[in-house]
Design a protein around this motif. Sequence first.
Motif, PDB file in Angstrom:
ATOM      1  N   ILE A 196      38.254  47.903  20.172  1.00  0.00           N
ATOM      2  CA  ILE A 196      38.157  46.601  20.848  1.00  0.00           C
ATOM      3  C   ILE A 196      37.265  46.732  22.092  1.00  0.00           C
ATOM      4  O   ILE A 196      37.744  46.581  23.221  1.00  0.00           O
ATOM      5  CB  ILE A 196      39.555  46.053  21.217  1.00  0.00           C
ATOM      6  CG1 ILE A 196      40.422  47.135  21.903  1.00  0.00           C
ATOM      7  CG2 ILE A 196      40.267  45.484  20.012  1.00  0.00           C
ATOM      8  CD1 ILE A 196      41.738  46.587  22.455  1.00  0.00           C
ATOM      9  N   PRO A 197      35.980  46.969  21.907  1.00  0.00           N
ATOM     10  CA  PRO A 197      35.102  47.197  23.067  1.00  0.00           C
ATOM     11  C   PRO A 197      34.968  46.002  23.999  1.00  0.00           C
ATOM     12  O   PRO A 197      34.681  46.181  25.189  1.00  0.00           O
ATOM     13  CB  PRO A 197      33.742  47.522  22.418  1.00  0.00           C
ATOM     14  CG  PRO A 197      34.054  47.945  21.036  1.00  0.00           C
ATOM     15  CD  PRO A 197      35.256  47.159  20.633  1.00  0.00           C
ATOM     16  N   LEU A 198      35.166  44.800  23.503  1.00  0.00           N
ATOM     17  CA  LEU A 198      35.058  43.624  24.366  1.00  0.00           C
ATOM     18  C   LEU A 198      36.381  43.309  25.053  1.00  0.00           C
ATOM     19  O   LEU A 198      36.416  42.977  26.231  1.00  0.00           O
ATOM     20  CB  LEU A 198      34.576  42.410  23.564  1.00  0.00           C
ATOM     21  CG  LEU A 198      33.188  42.559  22.930  1.00  0.00           C
ATOM     22  CD1 LEU A 198      32.797  41.278  22.203  1.00  0.00           C
ATOM     23  CD2 LEU A 198      32.144  42.916  23.978  1.00  0.00           C
ATOM     24  N   ALA A 199      37.477  43.415  24.339  1.00  0.00           N
ATOM     25  CA  ALA A 199      38.791  43.128  24.939  1.00  0.00           C
ATOM     26  C   ALA A 199      39.143  44.132  26.023  1.00  0.00           C
ATOM     27  O   ALA A 199      39.904  43.819  26.943  1.00  0.00           O
ATOM     28  CB  ALA A 199      39.879  43.116  23.865  1.00  0.00           C
ATOM     29  N   THR A 200      38.586  45.354  25.955  1.00  0.00           N
ATOM     30  CA  THR A 200      38.869  46.366  26.979  1.00  0.00           C
ATOM     31  C   THR A 200      37.818  46.378  28.090  1.00  0.00           C
ATOM     32  O   THR A 200      37.739  47.346  28.859  1.00  0.00           O
ATOM     33  CB  THR A 200      39.000  47.774  26.357  1.00  0.00           C
ATOM     34  OG1 THR A 200      37.962  47.990  25.391  1.00  0.00           O
ATOM     35  CG2 THR A 200      40.351  47.949  25.698  1.00  0.00           C
ATOM     36  N   GLN A 201      37.055  45.317  28.198  1.00  0.00           N
ATOM     37  CA  GLN A 201      36.155  45.143  29.343  1.00  0.00           C
ATOM     38  C   GLN A 201      36.907  44.375  30.429  1.00  0.00           C
ATOM     39  O   GLN A 201      37.299  43.230  30.223  1.00  0.00           O
ATOM     40  CB  GLN A 201      34.902  44.363  28.946  1.00  0.00           C
ATOM     41  CG  GLN A 201      33.958  44.105  30.114  1.00  0.00           C
ATOM     42  CD  GLN A 201      32.760  43.265  29.714  1.00  0.00           C
ATOM     43  OE1 GLN A 201      32.777  42.581  28.692  1.00  0.00           O
ATOM     44  NE2 GLN A 201      31.712  43.309  30.517  1.00  0.00           N
ATOM     45  N   HIS A 202      37.112  45.019  31.571  1.00  0.00           N
ATOM     46  CA  HIS A 202      37.835  44.353  32.655  1.00  0.00           C
ATOM     47  C   HIS A 202      36.962  43.239  33.239  1.00  0.00           C
ATOM     48  O   HIS A 202      35.820  43.492  33.653  1.00  0.00           O
ATOM     49  CB  HIS A 202      38.204  45.355  33.755  1.00  0.00           C
ATOM     50  CG  HIS A 202      39.246  44.858  34.704  1.00  0.00           C
ATOM     51  ND1 HIS A 202      39.019  43.815  35.575  1.00  0.00           N
ATOM     52  CD2 HIS A 202      40.532  45.249  34.907  1.00  0.00           C
ATOM     53  CE1 HIS A 202      40.103  43.590  36.274  1.00  0.00           C
ATOM     54  NE2 HIS A 202      41.045  44.455  35.891  1.00  0.00           N
ATOM     55  N   PRO A 203      37.464  42.001  33.285  1.00  0.00           N
ATOM     56  CA  PRO A 203      36.618  40.870  33.705  1.00  0.00           C
ATOM     57  C   PRO A 203      36.157  40.920  35.152  1.00  0.00           C
ATOM     58  O   PRO A 203      35.168  40.279  35.498  1.00  0.00           O
ATOM     59  CB  PRO A 203      37.504  39.639  33.450  1.00  0.00           C
ATOM     60  CG  PRO A 203      38.901  40.167  33.389  1.00  0.00           C
ATOM     61  CD  PRO A 203      38.804  41.557  32.853  1.00  0.00           C
ATOM     62  N   GLN A 204      36.833  41.687  36.009  1.00  0.00           N
ATOM     63  CA  GLN A 204      36.433  41.767  37.413  1.00  0.00           C
ATOM     64  C   GLN A 204      35.596  43.006  37.745  1.00  0.00           C
ATOM     65  O   GLN A 204      35.173  43.186  38.882  1.00  0.00           O
ATOM     66  CB  GLN A 204      37.667  41.766  38.333  1.00  0.00           C
ATOM     67  CG  GLN A 204      38.254  40.403  38.632  1.00  0.00           C
ATOM     68  CD  GLN A 204      39.177  39.942  37.526  1.00  0.00           C
ATOM     69  OE1 GLN A 204      40.101  40.661  37.150  1.00  0.00           O
ATOM     70  NE2 GLN A 204      38.942  38.757  37.001  1.00  0.00           N
ATOM     71  N   LEU A 205      35.352  43.865  36.755  1.00  0.00           N
ATOM     72  CA  LEU A 205      34.733  45.157  37.065  1.00  0.00           C
ATOM     73  C   LEU A 205      33.338  45.010  37.668  1.00  0.00           C
ATOM     74  O   LEU A 205      33.015  45.670  38.658  1.00  0.00           O
ATOM     75  CB  LEU A 205      34.677  46.036  35.818  1.00  0.00           C
ATOM     76  CG  LEU A 205      34.151  47.448  36.059  1.00  0.00           C
ATOM     77  CD1 LEU A 205      35.034  48.194  37.049  1.00  0.00           C
ATOM     78  CD2 LEU A 205      34.051  48.226  34.751  1.00  0.00           C
ATOM     79  N   ASN A 206      32.519  44.160  37.085  1.00  0.00           N
ATOM     80  CA  ASN A 206      31.163  44.003  37.618  1.00  0.00           C
ATOM     81  C   ASN A 206      31.184  43.539  39.068  1.00  0.00           C
ATOM     82  O   ASN A 206      30.372  43.977  39.892  1.00  0.00           O
ATOM     83  CB  ASN A 206      30.368  43.023  36.759  1.00  0.00           C
ATOM     84  CG  ASN A 206      29.991  43.608  35.415  1.00  0.00           C
ATOM     85  OD1 ASN A 206      29.930  44.830  35.256  1.00  0.00           O
ATOM     86  ND2 ASN A 206      29.754  42.750  34.434  1.00  0.00           N
ATOM     87  N   GLU A 207      32.120  42.669  39.388  1.00  0.00           N
ATOM     88  CA  GLU A 207      32.265  42.195  40.779  1.00  0.00           C
ATOM     89  C   GLU A 207      32.666  43.343  41.694  1.00  0.00           C
ATOM     90  O   GLU A 207      32.155  43.466  42.811  1.00  0.00           O
ATOM     91  CB  GLU A 207      33.309  41.078  40.819  1.00  0.00           C
ATOM     92  CG  GLU A 207      33.661  40.578  42.197  1.00  0.00           C
ATOM     93  CD  GLU A 207      34.856  39.632  42.180  1.00  0.00           C
ATOM     94  OE1 GLU A 207      35.496  39.488  43.228  1.00  0.00           O
ATOM     95  OE2 GLU A 207      35.140  39.057  41.116  1.00  0.00           O
ATOM     96  N   TRP A 208      33.560  44.198  41.232  1.00  0.00           N
ATOM     97  CA  TRP A 208      34.041  45.306  42.055  1.00  0.00           C
ATOM     98  C   TRP A 208      32.947  46.322  42.340  1.00  0.00           C
ATOM     99  O   TRP A 208      32.838  46.821  43.461  1.00  0.00           O
ATOM    100  CB  TRP A 208      35.187  46.035  41.355  1.00  0.00           C
ATOM    101  CG  TRP A 208      36.453  45.261  41.225  1.00  0.00           C
ATOM    102  CD1 TRP A 208      36.759  44.056  41.817  1.00  0.00           C
ATOM    103  CD2 TRP A 208      37.587  45.618  40.432  1.00  0.00           C
ATOM    104  NE1 TRP A 208      38.009  43.647  41.443  1.00  0.00           N
ATOM    105  CE2 TRP A 208      38.547  44.582  40.598  1.00  0.00           C
ATOM    106  CE3 TRP A 208      37.893  46.692  39.608  1.00  0.00           C
ATOM    107  CZ2 TRP A 208      39.785  44.612  39.962  1.00  0.00           C
ATOM    108  CZ3 TRP A 208      39.110  46.723  38.976  1.00  0.00           C
ATOM    109  CH2 TRP A 208      40.046  45.696  39.153  1.00  0.00           C
ATOM    110  N   ILE A 209      32.149  46.663  41.340  1.00  0.00           N
ATOM    111  CA  ILE A 209      31.223  47.784  41.520  1.00  0.00           C
ATOM    112  C   ILE A 209      29.860  47.354  42.059  1.00  0.00           C
ATOM    113  O   ILE A 209      29.111  48.194  42.554  1.00  0.00           O
ATOM    114  CB  ILE A 209      31.044  48.574  40.203  1.00  0.00           C
ATOM    115  CG1 ILE A 209      30.337  47.722  39.137  1.00  0.00           C
ATOM    116  CG2 ILE A 209      32.380  49.074  39.703  1.00  0.00           C
ATOM    117  CD1 ILE A 209      30.090  48.487  37.839  1.00  0.00           C
ATOM    118  N   GLY A 210      29.544  46.059  41.985  1.00  0.00           N
ATOM    119  CA  GLY A 210      28.286  45.581  42.563  1.00  0.00           C
ATOM    120  C   GLY A 210      27.082  46.281  41.969  1.00  0.00           C
ATOM    121  O   GLY A 210      26.875  46.288  40.752  1.00  0.00           O
TER     122      GLY A 210
END
Length: 293
Positions: free
Chosen positions: A44-58
């Motif tokens: 499940i490569p899409l379901a295990t993408q954390h929706p806030q991760l891109n915001e956190w890592i900049g």
Amino acid sequence: MGFTRNYKLNTIQWYPGHIAKAERKLKEQLKLVDVVLEVRDARIPLATQHPQLNEWIGTKKRVLVINKVDMVTPAIRNVWIDWFKSQGETPYFTNSQQGNGIDALGKAAQAAGVELNQRRHNRGMLSRPVRAVVIGFPNVGKSALINRLLKKRVVESANRPGVTRSLRWVRISDQIELLDAPGVIPLKLEDQEAALKLAICDDIGDASYDNQLVASAFIDTLTYFEAVATELLPPNPLQTRYEFETTDYTGDVYLHALAEFRYNGDVERAARQILTDFRKGLLGKIPLELPPN
């Protein structure tokens, strides 16, 4: 994608207090990090993408790790490789239990350190080890991945969610330091279809859900894939495993019928058995997602 009936919101529930504390500690440590190794589940490569991760890592460098590649076929892996490349990403497929793909991943993390120290050198600063963090949902194999990178067992690892409870720095070499972080899931996940996939794969940590409903959702998903991508699945996995036909059954109806056929009407036992067999790979190499379109 994949479910043949609608499942109500809040089918899968988890506990914000514990998650909020883990997120807060992780965000504090992210300030010290140069590169993020984001680990996802190959099923499940899409379901295990954390929706806030891109915001956190900049703007920090991110290395995409698709773990548990042994749980899907080479054909599925190749479909995902092509899709991620079309999105401008290079996925690193790994099996942290057996060590497959670990060397390439280590080189990718080390390459980030070369870039980091070149920038430091250009500013007249001394070189230092690259600081990387391993982030992902519970039970996607983060700690086992770190142990493979270290080539020894340093962090506790087990095939169940919630083993890592605290943040811990470990040194891989003179070039790389790694932060092992607890599995993180969103405080709130509106997409219950994604939440069901996390529950089916046991990638959800401390959560509350109905095993019978989750097993029914798995059967419905399997039926859907058999209709649209049968060439990517093992032949008749439920029939092969349980010697019980699945034709024209909804997941719920099949689950109850299987319980009568094999488990003396014990529906809960049937549900737990199906989920356990899928998670252990005893039904074969079965994905729960395909790339969009």
